[in-house]
Design a protein around this motif. Structure first.
Motif, PDB file in Angstrom:
ATOM      1  N   UNK A   1       0.832  -1.208   0.000  1.00  0.00           N
ATOM      2  CA  UNK A   1       0.000   0.000   0.000  1.00  0.00           C
ATOM      3  C   UNK A   1       0.868   1.259   0.000  1.00  0.00           C
ATOM      4  N   UNK A   2       1.891   1.253   0.836  1.00  0.00           N
ATOM      5  CA  UNK A   2       2.773   2.418   0.897  1.00  0.00           C
ATOM      6  C   UNK A   2       3.450   2.654  -0.449  1.00  0.00           C
ATOM      7  N   UNK A   3       3.860   1.585  -1.117  1.00  0.00           N
ATOM      8  CA  UNK A   3       4.528   1.730  -2.416  1.00  0.00           C
ATOM      9  C   UNK A   3       3.571   2.257  -3.476  1.00  0.00           C
ATOM     10  N   UNK A   4       2.352   1.726  -3.513  1.00  0.00           N
ATOM     11  CA  UNK A   4       1.379   2.180  -4.512  1.00  0.00           C
ATOM     12  C   UNK A   4       1.045   3.646  -4.301  1.00  0.00           C
ATOM     13  N   UNK A   5       0.815   4.047  -3.062  1.00  0.00           N
ATOM     14  CA  UNK A   5       0.447   5.432  -2.794  1.00  0.00           C
ATOM     15  C   UNK A   5       1.606   6.393  -3.046  1.00  0.00           C
ATOM     16  N   UNK A   6       2.850   5.898  -2.938  1.00  0.00           N
ATOM     17  CA  UNK A   6       4.017   6.724  -3.242  1.00  0.00           C
ATOM     18  C   UNK A   6       4.421   6.625  -4.708  1.00  0.00           C
ATOM     19  N   UNK A   7       3.650   5.835  -5.483  1.00  0.00           N
ATOM     20  CA  UNK A   7       3.911   5.626  -6.911  1.00  0.00           C
ATOM     21  C   UNK A   7       5.299   5.041  -7.140  1.00  0.00           C
ATOM     22  N   UNK A   8       5.713   4.111  -6.276  1.00  0.00           N
ATOM     23  CA  UNK A   8       6.984   3.412  -6.441  1.00  0.00           C
ATOM     24  C   UNK A   8       6.743   2.074  -7.127  1.00  0.00           C
ATOM     25  N   UNK A   9       7.716   1.629  -7.904  1.00  0.00           N
ATOM     26  CA  UNK A   9       7.551   0.380  -8.653  1.00  0.00           C
ATOM     27  C   UNK A   9       8.094  -0.830  -7.910  1.00  0.00           C
ATOM     28  N   UNK A  10       8.887  -0.624  -6.862  1.00  0.00           N
ATOM     29  CA  UNK A  10       9.385  -1.739  -6.056  1.00  0.00           C
ATOM     30  C   UNK A  10       9.375  -1.330  -4.592  1.00  0.00           C
ATOM     31  N   UNK A  11       9.460  -2.318  -3.725  1.00  0.00           N
ATOM     32  CA  UNK A  11       9.592  -2.026  -2.297  1.00  0.00           C
ATOM     33  C   UNK A  11      10.297  -3.187  -1.611  1.00  0.00           C
ATOM     34  N   UNK A  12      10.919  -2.872  -0.499  1.00  0.00           N
ATOM     35  CA  UNK A  12      11.621  -3.859   0.310  1.00  0.00           C
ATOM     36  C   UNK A  12      10.640  -4.469   1.301  1.00  0.00           C
ATOM     37  N   UNK A  13      10.604  -5.798   1.379  1.00  0.00           N
ATOM     38  CA  UNK A  13       9.692  -6.506   2.279  1.00  0.00           C
ATOM     39  C   UNK A  13      10.486  -7.381   3.236  1.00  0.00           C
ATOM     40  N   UNK A  14      10.258  -7.212   4.523  1.00  0.00           N
ATOM     41  CA  UNK A  14      10.862  -8.081   5.525  1.00  0.00           C
ATOM     42  C   UNK A  14      10.083  -9.393   5.607  1.00  0.00           C
ATOM     43  N   UNK A  15      10.809 -10.489   5.756  1.00  0.00           N
ATOM     44  CA  UNK A  15      10.203 -11.821   5.880  1.00  0.00           C
ATOM     45  C   UNK A  15      10.679 -12.421   7.198  1.00  0.00           C
ATOM     46  N   UNK A  16       9.948 -12.187   8.279  1.00  0.00           N
ATOM     47  CA  UNK A  16      10.462 -12.513   9.610  1.00  0.00           C
ATOM     48  C   UNK A  16      10.482 -13.989   9.955  1.00  0.00           C
ATOM     49  N   UNK A  17       9.679 -14.804   9.267  1.00  0.00           N
ATOM     50  CA  UNK A  17       9.606 -16.221   9.647  1.00  0.00           C
ATOM     51  C   UNK A  17       9.251 -17.071   8.441  1.00  0.00           C
ATOM     52  N   UNK A  18       9.258 -18.395   8.666  1.00  0.00           N
ATOM     53  CA  UNK A  18       8.968 -19.324   7.578  1.00  0.00           C
ATOM     54  C   UNK A  18       7.547 -19.172   7.050  1.00  0.00           C
ATOM     55  N   UNK A  19       6.606 -18.838   7.929  1.00  0.00           N
ATOM     56  CA  UNK A  19       5.215 -18.691   7.493  1.00  0.00           C
ATOM     57  C   UNK A  19       5.085 -17.537   6.501  1.00  0.00           C
ATOM     58  N   UNK A  20       5.756 -16.414   6.789  1.00  0.00           N
ATOM     59  CA  UNK A  20       5.713 -15.276   5.870  1.00  0.00           C
ATOM     60  C   UNK A  20       6.396 -15.619   4.552  1.00  0.00           C
ATOM     61  N   UNK A  21       7.553 -16.285   4.612  1.00  0.00           N
ATOM     62  CA  UNK A  21       8.259 -16.653   3.385  1.00  0.00           C
ATOM     63  C   UNK A  21       7.406 -17.575   2.514  1.00  0.00           C
ATOM     64  N   UNK A  22       6.737 -18.532   3.144  1.00  0.00           N
ATOM     65  CA  UNK A  22       5.912 -19.471   2.390  1.00  0.00           C
ATOM     66  C   UNK A  22       4.703 -18.768   1.769  1.00  0.00           C
ATOM     67  N   UNK A  23       4.015 -17.950   2.550  1.00  0.00           N
ATOM     68  CA  UNK A  23       2.796 -17.306   2.068  1.00  0.00           C
ATOM     69  C   UNK A  23       3.101 -16.304   0.952  1.00  0.00           C
ATOM     70  N   UNK A  24       4.137 -15.474   1.159  1.00  0.00           N
ATOM     71  CA  UNK A  24       4.492 -14.492   0.146  1.00  0.00           C
ATOM     72  C   UNK A  24       4.999 -15.181  -1.125  1.00  0.00           C
ATOM     73  N   UNK A  25       5.812 -16.226  -0.956  1.00  0.00           N
ATOM     74  CA  UNK A  25       6.310 -16.943  -2.122  1.00  0.00           C
ATOM     75  C   UNK A  25       5.207 -17.581  -2.938  1.00  0.00           C
ATOM     76  N   UNK A  26       4.232 -18.184  -2.259  1.00  0.00           N
ATOM     77  CA  UNK A  26       3.110 -18.809  -2.973  1.00  0.00           C
ATOM     78  C   UNK A  26       2.312 -17.766  -3.751  1.00  0.00           C
ATOM     79  N   UNK A  27       2.117 -16.604  -3.159  1.00  0.00           N
ATOM     80  CA  UNK A  27       1.317 -15.570  -3.810  1.00  0.00           C
ATOM     81  C   UNK A  27       2.077 -14.894  -4.941  1.00  0.00           C
ATOM     82  N   UNK A  28       3.343 -14.628  -4.710  1.00  0.00           N
ATOM     83  CA  UNK A  28       4.156 -13.872  -5.667  1.00  0.00           C
ATOM     84  C   UNK A  28       4.641 -14.738  -6.829  1.00  0.00           C
TER      85      UNK A  28
END
Length: 398
Positions: free
Chosen positions: A24-51
């Motif tokens: 949301x912050x990236x879209x509202x700032x009209x940025x094309x990329x953003x840095x995402x923290x992946x604190x645990x295995x659950x986040x890595x798995x969920x984001x990887x499956x979606x992305x």
């Protein structure tokens, strides 16, 4: 659109909340990329499956257009803006994500045009790559575009430079250190321009960049320098001691304007083994090893003085390609690089039961003797320069 309740159940989960907040912050700032923290295995798995790709480590760079495309390709078929407004329960500001900024207002295109590089064949693909995969935020893009275009303009100027000198164009002596954003995007431009995926060091060298100005690069022996200046005397004294001269970029810049008399015959080889053998026998014929941008610069200087360059290399595709480039650029004469020389080397290897390597890569034209390329392609065998050393040394003795 799919049932909002189904979307919330699938995507409004703890493992994805960081993704939605940063997106949301990236879209509202009209940025094309953003840095995402992946604190645990659950986040890595969920984001990887979606992305659509595996996630490793504690963080990654996410492309807004790619995330938007991944959401549209999901079973729910909604874009990123729609998903964020649904999940957060409020409308978004900012422009809709696009694959790349409009080319007319693109800082990369503008800076390339300012340096006369916008017509290069690699320019368009490079701009697209930087936007999609370069991991450069919108706020970082103008400064990076300015620095990258300045560096690329210097790279295409046919002048040998050190990496530190290139970095100095940006005001940061470490801007081109391995791993920096500028190094990453400039390296990509080099690989697109040269059409291959050679190692980083080889690509730098192909564009005339040396690691630093003090390291030796051009190896030569017994150059009959005409100058009476200290530099020329120093190089000649190396030969008198039975030692080769290893010339750095600083050496070449300190050299006098004229090096040798017109008509001076100079042997040019690919391997240091020939230089070593010539030194061992104290053969007085001048030799230059033709490897790297410093050697290319030295040979261009010698050719401009009217020296007659006689070039030999490996009988493999990179070797004959290097000979062809030197012939075209300096008017050098191929030396024992005819089809008959290749056939003689093959016959000698067969008589001695010497194992030969296999030719690798695409065939290369040999304009000085078209039969050579055909014979090499038919036999499929490589002849290393060291294997014909006796013939080369016999020429140099006489």
């Amino acid at each position: 659109m799919a049932d909002p309740a189904d979307i919330r159940r699938a995507w409004d989960v703890e493992a994805l909340r960081g993704l939605w907040t940063r997106a949301r912050a990236a879209v509202e700032a009209e940025e094309t990329t953003f840095r995402l923290e992946l604190p645990d295995d659950a986040a890595r798995q969920a984001v990887g499956d979606l992305y659509g790709r595996p996630m490793w480590g504690e963080g990654t760079r996410i492309s807004v257009p790619k995330l938007d495309a991944a959401l549209r390709a999901s079973p729910f078929g909604v874009g990123l803006r729609e998903a964020l407004e649904l999940l957060h329960g409020r409308p978004l500001g900012g422009a809709r994500p696009t694959a790349a900024p409009a080319r007319s207002a693109d800082p990369l295109a503008e800076q390339l045009a300012a340096h006369g590089l916008d017509g290069a064949g690699w320019a368009g693909p490079w701009i697209d790559w930087v936007h999609r995969y370069g991991r450069i935020s919108r706020s970082e893009l103008p400064a990076l575009a300015r620095d990258a275009a300045a560096v690329l303009a210097e790279l295409t100027s046919d002048r040998v430079v050190s990496r530190a000198e290139l970095a100095a164009l940006t005001g940061d002596p470490h801007a081109l250190d391995t791993g920096t954003a500028l190094s990453r995007v400039v390296f990509k431009a080099a690989s697109l321009a040269l059409g291959d995926q050679r190692p980083r060091r080889d690509l730098w060298a192909s564009w005339g960049v040396v690691r630093n100005a003090a390291s030796a690069g051009a190896v030569c022996w017994a150059l009959p320098l005409v100058g009476a200046d200290p530099w020329s005397r120093g190089v000649r004294e190396r030969a008198e001691l039975g030692l080769p001269a290893h010339l750095s970029l600083l050496d070449l810049r300190a050299a006098p304007d004229r090096l040798v008399e017109p008509g001076t015959a100079i042997a040019v080889c690919e391997h240091p083994r020939l230089v070593e053998a010539v030194l061992g026998e104290r053969i007085g014929h001048p030799v230059v090893r033709a490897t790297g941008p410093l050697a290319s610069a030295l040979l261009s200087r010698l050719a401009a003085d009217g020296a007659e360059l006689h070039v030999h290399g490996d009988f493999d595709w990179p070797g004959v390609a290097a000979v062809a480039r030197l012939v075209e650029r300096t008017g050098a004469r191929p030396w024992r690089m005819a089809a008959a020389d290749y056939r003689e080397a093959l016959d000698r290897a067969a008589a001695r039961r010497t194992d030969l390597g296999t030719l690798v890569g695409d065939p290369v034209r040999t304009p000085w003797d078209p039969d050579l390329a055909g014979l090499m392609a038919d036999t499929g065998r490589a002849i290393d320069e060291e294997m014909v050393l006796p013939s080369l040394l016999a020429d140099l003795r006489s």
